[in-house]
Every structure is written in structure tokens, then in C-alpha cells.
Design a protein around this motif. Structure first.
Motif, short mmCIF file in Angstrom:
data_model
loop_
_atom_site.label_atom_id
_atom_site.label_comp_id
_atom_site.label_asym_id
_atom_site.label_seq_id
_atom_site.Cartn_x
_atom_site.Cartn_y
_atom_site.Cartn_z
N HIS A 137 0.84 -1.19 0.00
CA HIS A 137 0.00 0.00 0.00
C HIS A 137 0.87 1.24 0.00
O HIS A 137 1.84 1.34 0.75
N SER A 142 -2.52 4.41 2.63
CA SER A 142 -2.50 3.79 3.94
C SER A 142 -2.88 4.75 5.07
O SER A 142 -2.98 4.33 6.22
N VAL A 167 2.00 -2.19 4.82
CA VAL A 167 2.14 -0.74 4.83
C VAL A 167 3.60 -0.34 5.02
O VAL A 167 4.14 0.47 4.26
#
Length: 339
Positions: A137, A142, A167
Motif C-alpha cells: 500500500h 494507507s 504498509v
């Protein structure tokens, strides 16, 4: 002074060296804790707990992981403890009483959303950092409200694994070390988290969102501001995507689609000639506003929460109205307007 020298001095009890050592990680740790807890203040409290624990444990830090990974280990486990305790939730608005009856929602979540907006000014310098190679992401996605709302639906352990892997881009072995578990357990939890997140996240749109402060974004924001401040429900509805959502954390009520959103605006937010002043700001990588309800008898606008827009293409795909007026302070906005 280099990081190695700062670490050596910090291990001898040099407080100033310790502060210099951990200072580069403060803001990213705050965002990390915010992803777990959904509150800026709670996130900062957890960062302070993390740094205090790190200071107390610096003498026994064995340097088997980097200082950054070590700090993330402490912060992640502090967040998991806070989620298990369930004590870090805003109670003041859990029993919010609307001024007029609310229409039947499109969806009613089983639990309130404890998500709060995150001021973009606090993101300066973080979005430009390159996550690890395992990340799936982008930084902007995120921190989006859609991502964070979906993240809240995951169990704490799955939430931790997904954030650390997808993330921040930590490797499975690193995540296993942070969580004191096995790589197989990390992989299993990650697969379940990804599957659940895919069901919660809205389809498409994120890739087509206009760039921050671009002419296209400013045009949409200007049109929305004019329509909202003049109470023009039809003009607001014309800006919405066919599947746009209106949500109002912490209320579990959600309205989807132009008809449902328009009906809510006409019968609740903009009913009886109510008019607002919108002060532009930014939150979670998207346009936002401090909302002020105009008093028809005086030149004063009274605080009425924070409104965040999520955009897709040339349309608005989500309107999130945060009801807590105390949130305005985090954006440097006053509790009332005059004139």
C-alpha cells in the motif's frame, strides 16, 4: 554525530543523546499508532509510552535489530495492549443525540467507529519515506479514511501484521520478531487480514483521485464549498459518485448513494434553512473543512465538527463528518467564527 555514537552515549545514560537518537522516528511512530487506534491524541500518548519504555530499556538493547525496528516492536505491542484494554475510546460522543430525527441508514455497523481525522500537516516528511520492499500500500492510501475504517474491522493481531507487512514493508521474519511469533503464524494472519480488508475497502477510485492541491482538486472543492454554504443539496448531489458514502463517526449509521445522501442533507444537515461556513484544511491526504453553523441572530458561527472529502476522478466518493468539536484544535481552527 552519527547514530552509532548516539546509541553508545544513550546506553551510558546520556538523555540528550537518546532524544537525538529517537527524534527521527517520532512522527512515523505517531502515524503507526494512529493506524491502530484512530486517534491523534491516543497515538501521541502511545508514542510517549514507547519512548519512555525505550529509554528505560536502552541499556539492555542488544542491537540484533535496528533502532527503528526496535522502536516499532515496542510501539506495536503498546498498541496491541491498548486495544485489548479497550480504554482508549472517545466516550463523550458515543451517546451523541442528533438535533433532528435521522433517516433510516443504508447500513448500520454493529460497532461505532472510533476513527478521528489526522491533520495533513503532521504528515510532512513521512509520505516521502520509502517503505520496505514488502509493502503493498502506498503511503497516501494507507492513511486514507477508507483504508483506516476498513483496518478497524480487523482483529488487533491481524491489524498489526497487515500494517507491518503491507504498509511498512517489514519482512515476515522481522514481523515475527516484533510480535514474538512464528513466520508461519505471520503469513496465516496476513492472508486472513488481506481477505477481510478486500471485502471492506471500496472498489476502484483511489488511483483516479486528483493530486493534492491540483487544479482539478481545487475545482471540486470550490464547487462543493459553494453548494454546501448556500444549502444547495442538488448541487452537492451532482458532485457525488453513484456509490458515494456519508458517514459520521462515532455514529454507526452510514448512507450510500446520491439519493440517500441527498435525503440526509435535506432533512438533517441543511434542513430548516441551516447554513454553514466551511474553513478549508486537509486531513488524511484529502480535502477537509472545519464546519461552523451560522447563527441567524448574530454574526457568529458555532463549531460543528470536521468534514473530510474523499475524491475519485471529478467526483466525491465519500463525505465523513466528525462530530467532535474538540478535533478542530488539532487543525489550528477556532471553536467559533465571527463575521
Amino acid at each position: 554525530m552519527g547514530a552509532d555514537e548516539l546509541l553508545s552515549l544513550a546506553k551510558t545514560g546520556d538523555g540528550e543523546a537518546f532524544r537525538d537518537l529517537v527524534a527521527p522516528y517520532h512522527r512515523e511512530l505517531q502515524v503507526h499508532c494512529y493506524r491502530f487506534l484512530g486517534s491523534v491524541q491516543d497515538a501521541e500518548d502511545l508514542v510517549q509510552e514507547t519512548l519512555l519504555a525505550a529509554w528505560r530499556g536502552i541499556g539492555t538493547y542488544e542491537e540484533r535489530a535496528s533502532v527503528r525496528t526496535w522502536l516499532y516492536r515496542i510501539a506495536t505491542n503498546r498498541c496491541l495492549n491498548a486495544l485489548r484494554a479497550g480504554g482508549r475510546r472517545p466516550h463523550d460522543h458515543a451517546a451523541h443525540r442528533p438535533e433532528v430525527p435521522l433517516p433510516e441508514p443504508s447500513r448500520r455497523r454493529p460497532e461505532p467507529s472510533w476513527l478521528e481525522p489526522y491533520p495533513d500537516v503532521l504528515l510532512d516528511g513521512i509520505a516521502d519515506q520509502v517503505p520496505g520492499p514488502e509493502a503493498r500500500h502506498e503511503a497516501r492510501e494507507s492513511i486514507s479514511l477508507a483504508f483506516l475504517a476498513a483496518l478497524q474491522q480487523l482483529p488487533p493481531r491481524q491489524r498489526a501484521v497487515l500494517v507491518l507487512r503491507d504498509v511498512l514493508g517489514f519482512r515476515a521474519a522481522e514481523v515475527a520478531g516484533i510480535l514474538d511469533t512464528t513466520e508461519n503464524a505471520v503469513t496465516s494472519a496476513l492472508n486472513r487480514a488481506r481477505s477481510a480488508l478486500a471485502k471492506e475497502m471500496p472498489d476502484g477510485g483511489r488511483e483516479t483521485a486528483p493530486l493534492p492541491d491540483s487544479p482539478r482538486e481545487r475545482r471540486i472543492v470550490d464547487e462543493f464549498t459553494r453548494a454546501f454554504e448556500t444549502g444547495d443539496v442538488a448541487a452537492i448531489v451532482a458532485l457525488l459518485t453513484d456509490d458515494a458514502w456519508l458517514t459520521m463517526p462515532p455514529l454507526p449509521l452510514e448512507y450510500q448513494g446520491p439519493d440517500a445522501v441527498g435525503h440526509f442533507l435535506a432533512t438533517v444537515a441543511l434542513c430548516d434553512g441551516r447554513r454553514y461556513s466551511l474553513i478549508p484544511t486537509r486531513a488524511n491526504g484529502q480535502p477537509a473543512f472545519g464546519c461552523y453553523l451560522r447563527d441567524p441572530r448574530t454574526p457568529i458561527g458555532h463549531a460543528h465538527g470536521v468534514l473530510v472529502l474523499e475524491l475519485a476522478g471529478d467526483r466525491i466518493t465519500a463525505m465523513t463528518r466528525f462530530l467532535d468539536n474538540s478535533l478542530l484544535a488539532a487543525f489550528g481552527l477556532p471553536r467559533s467564527l465571527r463575521g
